[in-house]
Design a protein around this motif. Structure first.
Motif, PDB file in Angstrom:
ATOM      1  N   ALA A  25      10.293   2.146  -2.900  1.00  0.00           N
ATOM      2  CA  ALA A  25      11.151   2.299  -1.108  1.00  0.00           C
ATOM      3  C   ALA A  25      10.612   3.219  -1.277  1.00  0.00           C
ATOM      4  CB  ALA A  25      11.759   1.431  -1.614  1.00  0.00           C
ATOM      5  N   GLU A  26      11.328   4.788  -1.141  1.00  0.00           N
ATOM      6  CA  GLU A  26      11.318   5.953  -1.229  1.00  0.00           C
ATOM      7  C   GLU A  26      10.175   6.930  -1.872  1.00  0.00           C
ATOM      8  OE1 GLU A  26      14.348   8.456  -2.813  1.00  0.00           O
ATOM      9  OE2 GLU A  26      14.121   9.595  -1.710  1.00  0.00           O
ATOM     10  N   MET A  27       9.256   6.255  -2.253  1.00  0.00           N
ATOM     11  CA  MET A  27       7.484   6.302  -2.244  1.00  0.00           C
ATOM     12  C   MET A  27       6.988   6.200  -0.920  1.00  0.00           C
ATOM     13  SD  MET A  27       5.123   8.735  -3.651  1.00  0.00           S
ATOM     14  CE  MET A  27       5.463   7.755  -5.702  1.00  0.00           C
ATOM     15  N   GLY A  28       7.163   4.677  -0.425  1.00  0.00           N
ATOM     16  CA  GLY A  28       6.629   4.332   0.491  1.00  0.00           C
ATOM     17  C   GLY A  28       7.517   4.918   1.733  1.00  0.00           C
ATOM     18  N   VAL A  29       8.800   5.713   1.476  1.00  0.00           N
ATOM     19  CA  VAL A  29       9.024   6.104   3.203  1.00  0.00           C
ATOM     20  C   VAL A  29       8.454   7.321   3.026  1.00  0.00           C
ATOM     21  CG1 VAL A  29      11.163   7.473   3.866  1.00  0.00           C
ATOM     22  CG2 VAL A  29      11.521   5.093   3.309  1.00  0.00           C
ATOM     23  N   ARG A  30       8.017   8.305   2.098  1.00  0.00           N
ATOM     24  CA  ARG A  30       7.356   9.361   2.219  1.00  0.00           C
ATOM     25  C   ARG A  30       6.110   9.795   2.178  1.00  0.00           C
ATOM     26  NH1 ARG A  30      11.666  13.192   1.365  1.00  0.00           N
ATOM     27  NH2 ARG A  30      13.869  12.602   0.301  1.00  0.00           N
TER      28      ARG A  30
ATOM     29  N   PRO B  35       0.904  -1.051  -0.189  1.00  0.00           N
ATOM     30  CA  PRO B  35       0.166  -0.104  -0.422  1.00  0.00           C
ATOM     31  C   PRO B  35       0.784   0.779  -0.059  1.00  0.00           C
ATOM     32  CG  PRO B  35      -0.758  -1.755   1.771  1.00  0.00           C
ATOM     33  CD  PRO B  35       0.785  -1.699   1.339  1.00  0.00           C
ATOM     34  N   LEU B  36       1.818   1.071   0.528  1.00  0.00           N
ATOM     35  CA  LEU B  36       2.570   2.897   0.980  1.00  0.00           C
ATOM     36  C   LEU B  36       3.258   2.965  -0.490  1.00  0.00           C
ATOM     37  CD1 LEU B  36       4.503   2.554   4.194  1.00  0.00           C
ATOM     38  CD2 LEU B  36       3.379   3.869   3.790  1.00  0.00           C
ATOM     39  N   CYS B  37       3.607   2.188  -1.428  1.00  0.00           N
ATOM     40  CA  CYS B  37       4.885   2.687  -2.353  1.00  0.00           C
ATOM     41  C   CYS B  37       3.545   2.547  -4.060  1.00  0.00           C
ATOM     42  CB  CYS B  37       6.080   1.369  -3.246  1.00  0.00           C
ATOM     43  SG  CYS B  37       5.137  -0.109  -3.756  1.00  0.00           S
ATOM     44  N   GLY B  38       2.446   1.983  -3.829  1.00  0.00           N
ATOM     45  CA  GLY B  38       1.845   2.501  -4.676  1.00  0.00           C
ATOM     46  C   GLY B  38       1.364   1.194  -5.310  1.00  0.00           C
TER      47      GLY B  38
END
Ligand SMILES: [Zn+2]
Length: 368
Positions: free
Chosen positions: A174-179, A150-153
């Motif tokens: 992974a950076e999308m998930g972080v942000r 879910p976090l990364c789309g």
């Protein structure tokens, strides 16, 4: 039951059938690095501020709490599963350590009690605990999220529902998930006039972990909100642009390739995901009892040097797109720097990098 030695303590944990699938109290050996870094981060934070109390909000086997207690913290552990409570108590006793282990829902406890440091490390999303955690944390809130899809789309609708943001499944997933996670936590804190400063954040294997320093006040909460914004991403040429603010103005066409497939992600956290000095201090607090010490040192030194751009590139993906053979990372980064751009590796992968060059400039600067 099996016995596990971790960070100088010995804990008993159930034999694990599959990752969190069975009825047994969950112990995740994949997160030993996460727990090693946690102990070092707590030490680094204790050097900055007067802190004593630590809450492990979803304790399971108690391993986090036992390790914190071994390091001198005044520890409280909570779990809603009575078997977990019994096991965590036994693990404190077996190590001859003191800690309060309570059969209680963290959402209830955190509305009554406050702790200097709160650790939310559930199986899956931390969002069910986020509101209570901001109410019950005085100084430092540590959060793990294992719901990376879910976090990364990759699971788009679940990401939108859970995190109140539009995630996009890009090559920097992974950076999308972080942000996305940092954005959701910053907005949750802001509801209570609490501002967040990420002292350390990393995406490792199948989870995201962050350490947020909290400050109270409308102004500091506004400061955190001002770090939010959007990324406009072109899947055709991989050009991307960041835009601060809570109102998005996506371009009709990609400014680089004129393509009309541009997608927008956000609101995501566009600011820094760590403080360099803190990452360095955490590395300095690792010790030889930690079996992941080498990997943790590498992670922390990469994080310390990482540029603050909100997205990264993968050299191999770019080269494949451009019909070139990929080369050694150091040569590639040197070529960018030689052309006058900032460039760094990232902790997201061995062939990933950050730069202030646009994708067309990367292509030109690294042409052989
Ligand atoms: Zn484009």
């Amino acid at each position: 039951m099996q016995t596990v030695r971790e960070g100088g303590v010995v804990v008993r944990v159930p034999e694990q059938a599959e990752q969190g699938a069975g009825d047994e109290v969950f112990y995740n050996p994949d997160q030993e690095l996460n727990r090693d870094v946690t102990v070092a981060a707590l030490r680094a934070f204790r050097d900055l501020d007067r802190v004593e109390t630590y809450l492990d909000a979803t304790t399971a086997t108690g391993v986090r709490g036992v390790r914190a207690a071994a390091d001198g913290w005044d520890v409280t552990c909570l779990d809603v599963d009575p078997e977990a409570v019994d096991l965590a108590r036994a693990n404190f006793r077996a190590n001859d350590l003191r800690g309060a282990v309570r059969h209680r829902d963290a959402n209830v406890d955190l509305h009554r009690n406050r702790y200097d440091v709160v650790d939310v490390d559930p199986f899956g999303s931390p969002i069910p605990f986020a509101d209570a955690a901001f109410r019950g944390t005085r100084k430092l809130l540590c959060v793990t999220a294992t719901d990376t899809a879910p976090l990364c789309g990759a699971h788009f609708n679940a990401g939108v529902r859970r995190y109140g943001a539009v995630p996009r499944n890009t090559e920097y997933h992974a950076e999308m998930g972080v942000r996305v996670l940092l954005s959701a936590l910053a907005r949750t804190g802001a509801r209570y006039d609490v501002g967040v400063t990420p002292l350390l954040t990393h995406a490792t294997r199948h989870y995201v972990r962050t350490y947020l320093e909290l400050d109270t006040g409308g102004g500091v909460a506004d400061d955190a909100i001002s770090e939010l914004g959007y990324v406009h991403h072109c899947p055709e040429c991989l050009h991307r642009e960041a835009e601060f603010g809570l109102i998005a103005h996506p371009p009709d066409r990609c400014p680089s390739c004129e393509g009309d497939q541009v997608v927008t992600a956000g609101p995501i956290w566009l600011g820094s995901i760590r403080e360099r000095a803190f990452a360095s201090a955490v590395a300095g607090n690792l010790d030889d009892d930690m079996s992941t010490r080498d990997a943790a040192e590498k992670l922390l030194s990469t994080l310390e040097a990482e540029l603050d751009t909100p997205t990264h590139y993968d050299q191999h993906r770019l080269c494949a797109r451009w019909g070139r053979a990929a080369g050694p990372m150091d040569d590639f980064l040197d070529a960018l720097r030689g052309a006058g751009f900032a460039a760094s590796r990232t902790h997201y992968g061995g062939t990933t990098f950050k730069t202030d060059a646009a994708v067309a400039e990367v292509r030109e600067a690294t042409r052989e």
